[in-house]
Write an enzyme that holds these catalytic residues in place. Structure first.
Site, PDB file in Angstrom:
ATOM      1  CG  ASP A  11      -1.966  -1.059   1.203  1.00 43.02           C
ATOM      2  OD1 ASP A  11      -2.260  -1.574   0.108  1.00 43.02           O
ATOM      3  OD2 ASP A  11      -2.518  -1.387   2.276  1.00 43.02           O
ATOM      4  CG  ASP A 130     -11.628  -2.487  -1.048  1.00 41.37           C
ATOM      5  OD1 ASP A 130     -10.761  -3.374  -1.211  1.00 41.37           O
ATOM      6  OD2 ASP A 130     -11.429  -1.286  -1.291  1.00 41.37           O
TER       7      ASP A 130
END
Length: 258
Positions: A11, A130
């Protein structure tokens, strides 16, 4: 049977690799290129980079670090973050990425999946999802998860979006199980099994890895094609060469590494 893939996830925020828990409270984990080279040397099968601020901030990924990574590693890597059109995707691929991944932009404009598949081929197009379990027991999709202040809960069921993404041309699905993210209690096998039952393209599990057995479980019990993890790799808790030896000992086929 194709070899199962071990995929470190990086990330990215403000040019650094960060990691949170359940998509919140991110801490700095190191330099993008240094971590990429470490995982290359350890025998990772591929890498995934998420610019987690790009979509919430309405910008595209920084091509400069994509180019730096491409110059220094020789394993496939995928880039996600703020890819809203064919032109941006082309720039990311031109910078050196092997695949592009879309998440929130596709929820806002699903036809983007087809446009990218038509332009570059389905093998280049990954759809990240997600997913979180709501109070009614259903798994539903969220977007803009890179910024907790902008995260949106959507009424769409995860399973419905998986089916639609495939219909539109997704060549691979990455299922980010938000309830399990960063807590190291194992992958969400129940959810992954349901997704696997209707997923005709490669399925990558994300969220929850805490020990080597969790990787074996997601391959054996959910039939995932790949397992993505972050904190256990960044911290050194699970060295990739040891993980691959462990999986081979359990008769799980993985590619040769160190």
């Amino acid at each position: 049977m194709l070899s199962r893939r071990i995929i470190p996830c990086l990330d990215v925020r403000d040019g650094r690799v960060v990691k949170g828990v359940k998509f919140r409270d991110h801490i700095d984990m190191g330099d993008i290129v240094e971590l990429a080279m470490r995982y290359r040397d350890q025998g990772a099968d591929e890498l995934v980079f998420y610019d987690i601020g790009a979509s919430p901030e309405g910008r595209s990924v920084d091509y400069a670090w994509v180019e730096r990574v491409a110059r220094l590693i020789d394993i496939p890597f995928c880039v996600a973050g703020g890819i809203r059109d064919v032109e941006t995707a082309r720039a990311v691929l031109h910078a050196g990425a092997d695949k592009i991944s879309i998440n929130s932009p596709a929820l806002g404009r699903p036809q983007l999946i087809s446009e990218l598949a038509d332009a570059f081929g389905v093998q280049c197009v990954v759809v990240g999802i997600d997913s979180i379990r709501e109070e009614d027991g259903q798994w539903r999709v969220r977007r803009y998860t890179g910024d907790p202040s902008k995260t949106q809960a959507l009424p769409m069921r995860t399973l419905d979006w998986v089916a639609e993404a495939q219909r539109l041309g997704a060549g691979e699905i990455v299922l980010n199980c938000m309830d399990n993210d960063g807590v190291r209690h194992g992958y969400d096998i129940a959810q992954l099994r349901q997704v696997r039952a209707l997923c005709r393209v490669p399925l990558i599990a994300s969220g929850g890895a805490g020990e080597m057995q969790h990787f074996a479980d997601v391959f054996d019990q959910a039939d995932a094609d790949g397992a993505l993890a972050a904190s256990v790799f960044h911290s050194g808790a699970i060295p990739i060469p040891e993980l691959k030896r462990f999986l081979r000992a359990q008769q799980i086929e993985v590619r040769d590494g160190q």
